[in-house]
Design an enzyme around this catalytic site. Structure first.
Site, PDB file in Angstrom:
ATOM      1  N   HIS A 240      36.107  44.003  43.502  1.00 46.57           N
ATOM      2  CA  HIS A 240      37.335  43.676  44.142  1.00 46.57           C
ATOM      3  C   HIS A 240      37.530  44.668  45.142  1.00 46.57           C
ATOM      4  O   HIS A 240      36.241  45.529  45.373  1.00 46.57           O
ATOM      5  CB  HIS A 240      38.622  44.184  43.003  1.00 46.57           C
ATOM      6  CG  HIS A 240      38.506  43.333  42.000  1.00 46.57           C
ATOM      7  ND1 HIS A 240      39.039  42.021  42.123  1.00 46.57           N
ATOM      8  CD2 HIS A 240      38.241  43.254  40.436  1.00 46.57           C
ATOM      9  CE1 HIS A 240      38.990  41.490  40.885  1.00 46.57           C
ATOM     10  NE2 HIS A 240      38.380  42.243  39.920  1.00 46.57           N
TER      11      HIS A 240
ATOM     12  N   ARG B 269      35.318  47.714  28.113  1.00 47.22           N
ATOM     13  CA  ARG B 269      35.900  47.115  29.361  1.00 47.22           C
ATOM     14  C   ARG B 269      34.990  47.956  30.535  1.00 47.22           C
ATOM     15  O   ARG B 269      34.932  49.208  30.540  1.00 47.22           O
ATOM     16  CB  ARG B 269      37.396  47.546  29.484  1.00 47.22           C
ATOM     17  CG  ARG B 269      37.929  47.066  31.004  1.00 47.22           C
ATOM     18  CD  ARG B 269      39.485  47.012  30.856  1.00 47.22           C
ATOM     19  NE  ARG B 269      39.813  45.716  30.208  1.00 47.22           N
ATOM     20  CZ  ARG B 269      40.086  44.632  30.913  1.00 47.22           C
ATOM     21  NH1 ARG B 269      39.609  44.443  32.179  1.00 47.22           N
ATOM     22  NH2 ARG B 269      40.362  43.638  30.198  1.00 47.22           N
TER      23      ARG B 269
ATOM     24  N   CYS C 220      35.212  38.357  40.366  1.00 44.74           N
ATOM     25  CA  CYS C 220      35.275  38.659  38.997  1.00 44.74           C
ATOM     26  C   CYS C 220      35.550  37.360  38.146  1.00 44.74           C
ATOM     27  O   CYS C 220      34.764  36.428  37.964  1.00 44.74           O
ATOM     28  CB  CYS C 220      36.582  39.579  38.926  1.00 44.74           C
ATOM     29  SG  CYS C 220      36.706  40.544  37.440  1.00 44.74           S
TER      30      CYS C 220
HETATM   31  N1  GLN Z   1      39.713  38.260  32.523  1.00 43.54           N
HETATM   32  C1  GLN Z   1      38.602  38.513  33.021  1.00 43.54           C
HETATM   33  C2  GLN Z   1      37.584  39.728  32.204  1.00 43.54           C
HETATM   34  O1  GLN Z   1      38.390  40.566  31.664  1.00 43.54           O
HETATM   35  C3  GLN Z   1      38.559  38.718  34.327  1.00 43.54           C
HETATM   36  C4  GLN Z   1      39.196  40.067  34.887  1.00 43.54           C
HETATM   37  C5  GLN Z   1      39.132  39.989  36.396  1.00 43.54           C
HETATM   38  O2  GLN Z   1      39.369  39.100  37.242  1.00 43.54           O
HETATM   39  N2  GLN Z   1      39.593  41.332  36.980  1.00 43.54           N
HETATM   40  O3  GLN Z   1      36.513  39.554  32.126  1.00 43.54           O
END
Ligand code: GLN
EC number: 6.3.5.13
Length: 236
Positions: A194, A128, A94
């Protein structure tokens, strides 16, 4: 620890490690120990320089502010870049994809220079990406569907030197409309999964380990509970 101990670098767990991503290092260690190898996890925190001598490295996800601290640290101590240049496997989860890339934009629209190890750029998307992600692997050596949990606002575009890890069959993935999830460039494998990713995807764990050990492939470890979990996730 002996000469032959396999050393797994858990890079910056103090700032990068949402959703139990540190578990990826434990999965690697356990799969090595079950096969009779000595294996240790070496934690590299913001208080430590980054060694280039370890056998494999993993980095987890993070929020924007933590991600920025990690970027600065990896630029200051380029051990990870040196290790990857020698072909040492690196797993980036990520935010770590974004950090290792050319640049990324935070959710407030600020552009931050990345470490420059992989040919990707990341910018926030309107929506998101959150939920289960399932993909069909594109990387040679992987055949089983990959599954994980994604939660990111950034969308990652691959440049000409990078290829996708997999094609999305459910969920969002890299999130820029090319249908891809993750990134592969040289010895670096990145994914938005994840979970931790390696607990859910043992084939990916063993591909990384085979590379770390310099062997063509490893015999699978029979683990009925892992297979059961995978079946449940693929059905859900
Ligand atoms: N901050 C980054 C995003 O929102 C990565 C988020 C994460 O590692 N879960 O894209």
């Amino acid at each position: 620890m002996t000469e032959s101990t396999v050393r797994i670098g858990l890079v910056l767990p103090d700032v990068m490690g949402t959703y139990g991503d540190g578990g990826n290092a434990l999965v690697l260690r356990q799969r090595l120990r079950l096969r009779g190898y000595d294996a240790e996890v070496v934690e590299i925190t913001l208080a430590d320089p980054v060694p280039e001598s370890l056998d494999i490295y993993t980095l987890g996800g993070a929020e924007d502010s933590a991600q920025r601290l990690a970027t600065r640290h990896l630029q200051r101590y380029p051990g990870l870049q040196q290790a990857a240049a020698k072909g040492t496997p690196v797993l980036a989860i990520c935010a770590a994809i974004q950090v290792l890339g050319q640049w990324y934009e935070t959710s407030t629209g600020e552009r931050v220079d990345g470490v420059g190890m992989i040919d990707v750029t990341t910018a926030p998307q309107a929506k998101r990406a959150i939920g289960e992600v399932t993909t069909a692997p594109l990387l040679a050596g992987l055949s089983a569907a990959l599954t994980g949990f994604e939660n990111h606002r950034g969308g990652t575009k691959l440049g000409g030197d990078a290829t996708g890890l997999a094609r999305v069959t459910r969920g969002i993935g890299n999130g820029v409309g090319d249908g891809l999830e993750g990134v592969v460039q040289g010895s670096v494998i990145g994914t938005y999964m994840h979970g931790p990713a390696l607990a859910r995807n043992p084939e990916l764990a063993d591909l990384l380990l085979a590379r770390a050990l310099g062997v063509a492939e490893l015999a699978p470890l029979p683990m009925p509970e892992v297979e059961q979990l995978r079946r449940e996730r693929l059905r859900a």
